[in-house]
Design a protein around this motif. Sequence first.
Motif, short mmCIF file in Angstrom:
data_model
loop_
_atom_site.label_atom_id
_atom_site.label_comp_id
_atom_site.label_asym_id
_atom_site.label_seq_id
_atom_site.Cartn_x
_atom_site.Cartn_y
_atom_site.Cartn_z
N UNK A 130 -11.95 -2.30 -12.06
CA UNK A 130 -12.50 -1.79 -10.80
C UNK A 130 -11.75 -0.55 -10.35
N UNK A 131 -12.46 0.24 -9.54
CA UNK A 131 -11.88 1.44 -8.95
C UNK A 131 -12.07 1.35 -7.44
N UNK A 132 -11.01 1.58 -6.69
CA UNK A 132 -11.12 1.73 -5.23
C UNK A 132 -10.91 3.21 -4.94
N UNK A 133 -11.63 3.74 -3.95
CA UNK A 133 -11.54 5.16 -3.63
C UNK A 133 -12.03 5.41 -2.21
N UNK A 134 -11.67 6.57 -1.68
CA UNK A 134 -12.14 6.98 -0.36
C UNK A 134 -13.37 7.85 -0.54
N UNK A 135 -14.37 7.68 0.32
CA UNK A 135 -15.60 8.46 0.21
C UNK A 135 -16.27 8.59 1.57
N UNK A 136 -17.07 9.65 1.70
CA UNK A 136 -17.88 9.82 2.91
C UNK A 136 -19.37 9.63 2.59
N UNK A 137 -19.68 8.90 1.54
CA UNK A 137 -21.06 8.72 1.05
C UNK A 137 -22.01 8.12 2.08
N UNK A 138 -21.52 7.32 3.01
CA UNK A 138 -22.39 6.68 4.00
C UNK A 138 -22.10 7.12 5.42
N UNK A 168 -3.08 -1.82 -5.20
CA UNK A 168 -3.57 -3.19 -5.36
C UNK A 168 -2.37 -4.12 -5.48
N UNK A 169 -2.54 -5.36 -5.07
CA UNK A 169 -1.53 -6.37 -5.37
C UNK A 169 -1.65 -6.68 -6.86
N UNK A 170 -0.57 -7.17 -7.49
CA UNK A 170 -0.62 -7.42 -8.94
C UNK A 170 -1.74 -8.35 -9.40
N UNK A 172 -4.72 -8.35 -8.14
CA UNK A 172 -5.99 -7.65 -7.96
C UNK A 172 -6.87 -8.20 -6.87
N UNK A 173 -6.34 -9.11 -6.04
CA UNK A 173 -7.17 -9.72 -4.99
C UNK A 173 -7.09 -8.99 -3.66
N UNK A 174 -6.06 -8.17 -3.46
CA UNK A 174 -5.86 -7.50 -2.17
C UNK A 174 -5.57 -6.02 -2.41
N UNK A 175 -6.11 -5.19 -1.52
CA UNK A 175 -5.89 -3.76 -1.59
C UNK A 175 -5.15 -3.32 -0.33
N UNK A 176 -4.00 -2.70 -0.49
CA UNK A 176 -3.26 -2.13 0.63
C UNK A 176 -3.77 -0.70 0.83
N UNK A 177 -3.91 -0.29 2.09
CA UNK A 177 -4.37 1.07 2.37
C UNK A 177 -3.74 1.54 3.67
N UNK A 178 -3.82 2.84 3.89
CA UNK A 178 -3.31 3.39 5.15
C UNK A 178 -4.48 3.81 6.01
N UNK A 179 -4.27 3.77 7.31
CA UNK A 179 -5.32 4.17 8.26
C UNK A 179 -4.68 5.07 9.31
N UNK A 180 -5.29 6.21 9.50
CA UNK A 180 -4.86 7.12 10.56
C UNK A 180 -5.96 7.16 11.59
N UNK A 181 -5.63 6.76 12.79
CA UNK A 181 -6.60 6.70 13.88
C UNK A 181 -6.83 8.11 14.41
N UNK A 182 -8.09 8.60 14.37
CA UNK A 182 -8.35 9.96 14.85
C UNK A 182 -8.07 10.13 16.34
N UNK A 183 -8.03 9.06 17.12
CA UNK A 183 -7.75 9.16 18.56
C UNK A 183 -6.27 9.36 18.85
N UNK A 184 -5.42 8.94 17.92
CA UNK A 184 -3.98 9.07 18.17
C UNK A 184 -3.31 9.89 17.08
#
Length: 184
Positions: A130-138, A168-170, A172-184
Amino acid sequence: ETLSVVGQPVPALDGITHAEHGGNNLQVTGAAQFSVSENGAILYAPGSIEPLPPNALVWVDRSGNVTPVGTKLLPVFNFARVSPDGRRIIFNEYHVNKDLWVYDPARETLDRHTSEGQNFNPIWSPDGSRIAFRSDRSGPSAIYMNELGAQSVVQLTPGGSLDNTGAWTPDGKTLAFSRRDPQS
């Protein structure tokens, strides 16, 4: 006299090539490719974004020795990631479409992995399926995932903030990601 802008802007010419880079250091410049003569005549290069020169991937060992990864020149890219089995490399195209591509150096094949939206920062699952990625497709940028070679894509985060893939965790069940809130 005041060196201030007055009036409303008016487009003078559309469809001019502009550089997304400049010189050998590939800095983003946005320089438009035109010239205006003293009598007002305009000479310009028609087009849109000037493509960057293709480049190649290389392996670098711990001693600093550089070895080419295949002989194929690739589109300019970001975020190249080697698959867990070491046989393939995924990257996002830097120019215009910003699709994800999978390169197989042994076979020298280059396969498009995405064709919708602008896609960034792909990461392989630990088993390489599997591949996880960031996209603006929707709409607003979100994190998506799909099986390698599959057409279906699953949206993992709601979008609206700047979510970016991490790891990914080793298992493959969990994906860690970062989030930047546009309001702050």
